[in-house]
Design an enzyme around this catalytic site. Sequence first.
Site, mmCIF file in Angstrom:
data_model
loop_
_atom_site.group_PDB
_atom_site.id
_atom_site.type_symbol
_atom_site.label_atom_id
_atom_site.label_comp_id
_atom_site.label_asym_id
_atom_site.label_seq_id
_atom_site.Cartn_x
_atom_site.Cartn_y
_atom_site.Cartn_z
ATOM 1 C CD GLU A 245 -3.499 0.852 1.910
ATOM 2 O OE1 GLU A 245 -4.136 0.191 1.315
ATOM 3 O OE2 GLU A 245 -2.827 1.550 3.391
ATOM 4 N NE ARG A 271 -5.939 36.172 -13.328
ATOM 5 C CZ ARG A 271 -7.072 36.020 -12.721
ATOM 6 N NH1 ARG A 271 -8.186 37.231 -14.312
ATOM 7 N NH2 ARG A 271 -7.642 36.658 -12.057
ATOM 8 C CD GLN A 282 12.848 34.813 -9.703
ATOM 9 O OE1 GLN A 282 12.768 35.125 -7.830
ATOM 10 N NE2 GLN A 282 13.779 34.560 -10.216
#
Length: 382
Positions: A245, A271, A282
């Site tokens: 798992e 955007r 940055q």
Amino acid sequence: MDFSVSSEQREIIEAIKRFATRELNQDVISRDKDQIFDRKLWDKCGEMGLTGLAIDSEYGGMGYDAVTTSMALEAFGYGCHDNGLVFSVCAHLLACTVPINKHGSQKQKNEILPDLCSGKYIAVNAMTEPDTGSNPFAMKSTAKAVEGGYLLNGTKIFSTNGPIADIALVYAMTDKDKGFHGGISAFLVKSDTPGFEVGQKFEKMGLRTSPIGELVFNDVFVPADAMLGAVGGGARIFSESMDWERACLVSAHVGTMQRLLEGAISYARTRVQGGQAIGKNQAVSHRLASMRTRIEASRLMALSAAWALENSRMASINASMTKLFISEAYQQTAMDNLQIYGGNGFMVECEHERYVRDSTGCTIYSGTSDIQRNIIAGWLGL
């Protein structure tokens, strides 16, 4: 270790991505809000073979090795936006079905595995108890030997798939004097067995489409042939299942992180704020660079840990290191992703806030990050 992707593995990866994207992403926001587990989607996963990836083909599984299973689960996490469904499938496969494939009797494998692989049965791992948490040595559930079998008594908690499971892999104390190592045994118990009751269903912060609950055992009789493995062999079975798992579940997180990165890059390029794309800032570009770096490291760790499951005595420490690193990388990536989207990321309808909630759980389940550090330190002789 050669992790180059074969043509067969590439076909598997692309098929799973297409399937998950096309079939599993409807109404995720509303299902998450209302904590709805959609059995129809589970059945589709079964038809695709996701519930039996690492199981021998003679029992209805796909017969994949651990590395191919890791790749398949990464593709699943990439294509499926329903993180709860991904989690439920992985819990069913890695903590329950794989142990039966590895330790079950011929009768158990013939009778149970085909229905687990097809998705007809949903499995639950019944280990954690109210007073034990991450300390299995404090287990209170008991299995008392009686004529023809055992009587199970005890309560399990935080059991993923518990409220919907058809069969439970239950761990109980058969010899208190021997303790966890040698005193714990594993049993396969159908949910309709008299005395087996589903208790409280819990509401979670994240992974809300994956049901979790309490399981109660009151004088549940199980025949001797319902024991998985040998008497006192439960600790080994549980530990091995946790290796699988921890090593493979996080592969799905790598796929999710990859999808978040690709979306965030596209958003940062389009955007515009202050007269330029936000990706030119940055503060944004460095977040994306860090996300990419974490993903590359996570993928290599996941593949290495999967390889170790079948090839190395160091599988346990590799699984713990992988689970620790990727779960924390996933959580940080989800936070970075939300920050890049800003106010939009904070809105439910944009889905990004859900990844923050869902990723928080991965630092807790299968052993918290602190527990993984304890395991790693133990391997270091500390």
